[in-house]
Write an enzyme that holds these catalytic residues in place. Structure first.
Site, short mmCIF file in Angstrom:
data_model
loop_
_atom_site.label_atom_id
_atom_site.label_comp_id
_atom_site.label_asym_id
_atom_site.label_seq_id
_atom_site.Cartn_x
_atom_site.Cartn_y
_atom_site.Cartn_z
N ASN A 1 0.81 -1.22 0.00
CA ASN A 1 0.00 0.00 0.00
C ASN A 1 0.85 1.27 0.00
OD1 ASN A 1 -2.13 -1.54 2.48
ND2 ASN A 1 -2.39 -1.58 0.27
N LEU A 2 2.06 1.18 0.50
CA LEU A 2 2.83 2.38 0.82
C LEU A 2 3.24 3.22 -0.38
CD1 LEU A 2 5.08 1.05 3.72
CD2 LEU A 2 2.80 2.08 3.82
N GLN A 3 3.31 2.65 -1.58
CA GLN A 3 3.72 3.44 -2.75
C GLN A 3 2.62 4.37 -3.22
OE1 GLN A 3 1.51 2.68 -5.26
NE2 GLN A 3 2.36 1.16 -6.59
N ARG A 4 1.39 4.20 -2.72
CA ARG A 4 0.30 5.06 -3.18
C ARG A 4 -0.60 5.58 -2.06
NH1 ARG A 4 -0.94 -0.11 -3.65
NH2 ARG A 4 -3.02 -0.82 -3.09
N CYS B 1 -25.76 6.59 -14.12
CA CYS B 1 -26.15 7.22 -15.39
C CYS B 1 -25.10 6.93 -16.46
CB CYS B 1 -26.31 8.74 -15.22
SG CYS B 1 -27.72 9.22 -14.20
N ASP C 1 -11.71 0.64 -4.26
CA ASP C 1 -11.01 0.00 -5.37
C ASP C 1 -11.77 -1.19 -5.96
OD1 ASP C 1 -10.75 -1.87 -3.37
OD2 ASP C 1 -8.56 -1.92 -3.41
N ASN C 2 -13.10 -1.23 -5.77
CA ASN C 2 -13.84 -2.33 -6.37
C ASN C 2 -15.22 -1.84 -6.79
OD1 ASN C 2 -15.96 -3.26 -4.19
ND2 ASN C 2 -14.06 -2.85 -3.08
N CYS D 1 -25.51 10.63 -12.14
CA CYS D 1 -24.86 9.86 -11.09
C CYS D 1 -23.99 8.78 -11.74
CB CYS D 1 -25.87 9.27 -10.12
SG CYS D 1 -26.80 7.86 -10.77
N CYS E 1 -6.85 -3.41 -9.47
CA CYS E 1 -5.56 -2.72 -9.28
C CYS E 1 -4.47 -3.66 -8.79
CB CYS E 1 -5.72 -1.56 -8.30
SG CYS E 1 -6.47 -0.10 -9.02
#
Length: 197
Positions: A23-26, A127, A83-84, A124, A141
């Site tokens: 997780n740390l790179q982003r 839509c 992320d889903n 939304c 990802c």
């Protein structure tokens, strides 16, 4: 971090996961020493260190149909940074039915997109995207990867939209999807109409 720095009074953080080295790179709310900690606890610590006057509410759970409406109705504005696809549709639907404005965003590899939704007044998420893409047509990802700085660019734009909404200033990114290609360093604004259904 930008919302805390701007003095937003209450920030809610929802995530049912723990910090992983990948997780740390982003995800700049977390540091190496936070690996293994609950994400909401780590994030709350960073937000409070930046601005101790911000009230931070944490939800160490996953967004689900049986909890999301109750959570979003507690806030003036929601930021979708999940992320889903199931969670994105849950957030859209909960905000739509609770009439809570929100900023949608998505990222993958070197591209991102975002839009702001004012339920009942603007287009939304559904839509534009009536349902999730067919299985295995969009790699998550975790498999496809993401340029580490991309969430920062898109997240800063989402924070900008939230601040503009809360202060009642400027033109919000409504009825359009803003796309960003980091490799070409280009933005494109695609008009999006509200569907009656």
């Amino acid at each position: 971090l930008y919302l805390a720095a701007a003095g937003v009074g209450t920030i809610g953080l929802l995530d049912g996961d723990e910090v992983d080295l990948t997780n740390l790179q982003r995800q700049i709310l977390h540091h190496t020493k936070d690996v293994g900690k609950r994400k909401v606890a780590s994030a709350k610590s960073r937000v409070k260190a930046l601005n101790p006057d911000v009230a931070v509410r944490t939800y160490d759970i996953w967004a689900r149909a049986d909890n999301i409406r109750q959570i979003v109705r507690e806030y003036d504005f929601v930021i979708d940074a999940v992320d889903n696809f199931p969670a994105k549709f849950l957030i859209n639907d909960a905000c739509f039915f609770e009439r809570i404005p929100f900023s949608h965003a998505g990222i993958l590899q070197c591209e991102g997109q975002l839009m702001t939704i004012i339920p009942g007044r603007t287009a939304c998420y559904r839509c534009i995207f009536p349902g999730p893409p067919p299985g295995n047509t969009v790699a998550p990802c975790g498999q496809a990867g993401v340029l580490g700085v991309l969430p920062g660019v898109i997240g800063s734009l989402q924070a900008t939209e939230a601040i503009k909404y809360l202060l009642g200033m400027g033109a919000l990114l409504t009825d359009a999807l803003l796309t960003y290609d980091a490799l070409a360093m280009s933005f494109r604004k695609v008009p999006a109409g509200r569907r009656n259904d």
